[in-house]
Structures are given as C-alpha cells and as structure tokens.
Design an enzyme around this catalytic site. Structure first.
Site, mmCIF file in Angstrom:
data_model
loop_
_atom_site.group_PDB
_atom_site.id
_atom_site.type_symbol
_atom_site.label_atom_id
_atom_site.label_comp_id
_atom_site.label_asym_id
_atom_site.label_seq_id
_atom_site.Cartn_x
_atom_site.Cartn_y
_atom_site.Cartn_z
ATOM 1 N N SER A 147 11.093 -2.208 -4.375
ATOM 2 C CA SER A 147 12.293 -2.918 -4.795
ATOM 3 C C SER A 147 12.071 -4.399 -4.581
ATOM 4 C CB SER A 147 13.494 -2.447 -3.952
ATOM 5 O OG SER A 147 14.614 -3.293 -4.124
ATOM 6 N N TYR A 158 18.461 0.358 3.327
ATOM 7 C CA TYR A 158 17.755 0.569 2.062
ATOM 8 C C TYR A 158 16.553 -0.373 1.975
ATOM 9 C CZ TYR A 158 16.780 0.352 -2.962
ATOM 10 O OH TYR A 158 16.156 0.366 -4.179
ATOM 11 N N LYS A 162 12.389 0.183 1.764
ATOM 12 C CA LYS A 162 11.579 -0.334 0.667
ATOM 13 C C LYS A 162 10.460 -1.240 1.179
ATOM 14 C CE LYS A 162 13.531 1.931 -2.597
ATOM 15 N NZ LYS A 162 12.769 2.962 -3.353
#
Length: 277
Positions: A147, A158, A162
């Site tokens: 990402s 999150y 990543k």
C-alpha cells in the site's frame, strides 16, 4: 517477464471475489489467456466470479479460503496444484482494513491476530505454498499488495501490516536474487482505489472477535464509512491491474499507482535521515 510466457499458464489470485482481486482475475483470465486458481473468504462473491469467467471459456478452480489460516491455504494449493501441477503468477491481494477503533495500545490480541493474519500472514502462507512450484521451473511472478501506507509514516494497524508486507517482499526478492532464481517479485503500492477495503469487518471470523467493545468504536465506524466513500471515488481497479502488469513487464519491483503520495514519502525519509527531531 515476457508476455507470451503467461498465455496458457496458471495464475493464483487471492481476494478474487471483489475489488482488485476480481480485476486481476478478469484480466489474467480474459486477456492474458491464463488458467485461474481463485481464493476468497466470501463464497457467494467467489462463485459469481467463477461463473462469469467460466462463461467466457476461462478454466477456473475456485476455493473458499481464509488466507489467515495456513491449513486452508494448503488445501487451496493442493486443489490448484493437483489440477494443473504448476503456477506461474501469484497475486497476493487479499486484505482488510482491520483495527481502526482507538489508540494502538488498546488493540486486543484478536485485533492483531485478525489484521496481521489476513494482510501479512496471508501473503506468507500463499508464498510458502506456491513458490516451490515456481522454483522448480525457475520462473514465475509474485505480486504482493502492500500500500502507499507502507511508504509513509504509519498511522494505524493497517499501515503496520503493509509495512510488514513490503519488508517481506524486499527480503523475498533479495533471497531469490542471492540464489540466482528467475522468479520475479513485485511490491504493489496502490493509493486510493475503488474497492470495499473499509467494509472488511463484514468477514471477521468468530475466532477473531474482541472480548470488549473498543473505546472509540463509534469513531472507528465513522472513519470506515468516510474512507469507504472516499475510495468509491478512487482509481478503477482495472487501471491498477494495467499499471501493475506494465510495471512487472518492465522489471519493476516497487509499483506505485500514482504520485499523489510523493510529498509524504519524501517527508518520511527526510525525518528518518534527520532523526525526526
């Protein structure tokens, strides 16, 4: 990797029931002429993609699987490799938004297990199962969806996962190069893309449920809705696929879908060099 080497080959795509996974499956099956092994935790969405592609003459093996579960991934790999005996392209795409419901120190073990289970361990599990077939034929491509958040200062769980995916991809690339392998690895870093990422909680398994309600649950829900609306205005997943395939055909490892995040990427690296005073 030459374009013609994919036609007639086998591609495995995780999170294939929607968003970028579905776009990868459609492109690789329809236009690249590949046979497909597709995985997703949502049975109905997975079956819809299977029916669509088989209706267009694409050979498909669809397996409902939670990529956070190593045993489930092995069963999926056994089914796909048992059918075709090989794999040429692996798209590690499955992902969830995870914990967004308060300060990071309030996250429970189940939040960490679920978010890392899908976003990071899913990549590891699939790589472990499918890479040996690529090594045996000394060719193949692995695309790991990281990402843009993996390139800037982390702000939530999150992004932490990543960053881990990017680090895993970099290490995998180096390990393969040191051994003279022709297997190619790419780290895909999408920006704002029109997917259902921020509705991932709909698939949270019972074994990963929290023991208590997060202190900022309402704030987390509002953030999910805001981000879902923002993503809806983002890049078409099919465009991400085109950028990715163009990048890997040119030998790129870091594949960024746009340059809107460049200032944040530069800022982070400048802070690192300066010691973030």
């Amino acid at each position: 990797m030459a374009e013609q080497s994919w036609r007639g080959g086998v591609a495995v795509v995780t999170g294939a029931g929607s968003g970028m996974g579905r776009a990868f499956a459609r492109r690789l099956g329809r236009e690249e002429g590949m046979r497909l092994g597709i995985l997703d935790v949502e049975a109905a969405a997975l079956e819809a993609v299977q029916r669509e592609l088989e209706g267009e003459g694409v050979e498909v093996v669809a397996v409902r699987a939670d990529v956070s579960d190593a045993a489930a991934v092995k069963e999926a790999a056994d089914a796909i490799l048992g059918r075709w005996g090989t794999v040429d392209v692996l798209i590690n795409n499955a992902g969830i938004e995870g914990y967004l419901d308060g300060p990071i120190w309030e996250a429970e073990a189940s939040d960490w297990a679920w978010t890392f289970g899908v976003n990071f361990w899913g990549v590891v599990h699939c790589t472990q199962q499918f890479l040996p077939a690529m090594l045996a034929q000394d060719r193949g491509l692995i695309v790991n969806t990281a990402s843009m958040t993996a390139l800037v200062t982390s702000r939530n769980m999150y992004a932490i996962t990543k960053h881990a995916v990017l680090a895993f991809s970099e290490t995998l690339r180096q390990d393969l190069a040191q051994r003279g392998s022709k297997v190619q690895v790419a780290a895909l870093c999408p920006g704002i893309v029109a997917t259902r990422l921020f509705q991932g909680s709909r698939n949270r398994p019972a074994r990963y449920q929290r023991e208590s309600k997060p202190s900022e649950w309402e704030k987390g829900q509002a953030l999910r809705e805001t981000m879902h609306q923002r993503l809806a205005q983002g890049m078409d997943p099919a465009e991400v696929v085109s950028i990715t395939l163009d990048g890997v055909r040119r030998g790129k490892f870091y594949i960024l879908t746009d340059h809107e995040w460049d200032p944040q990427i530069i800022e982070r690296h400048q802070e690192i060099l300066a010691g973030a005073p």
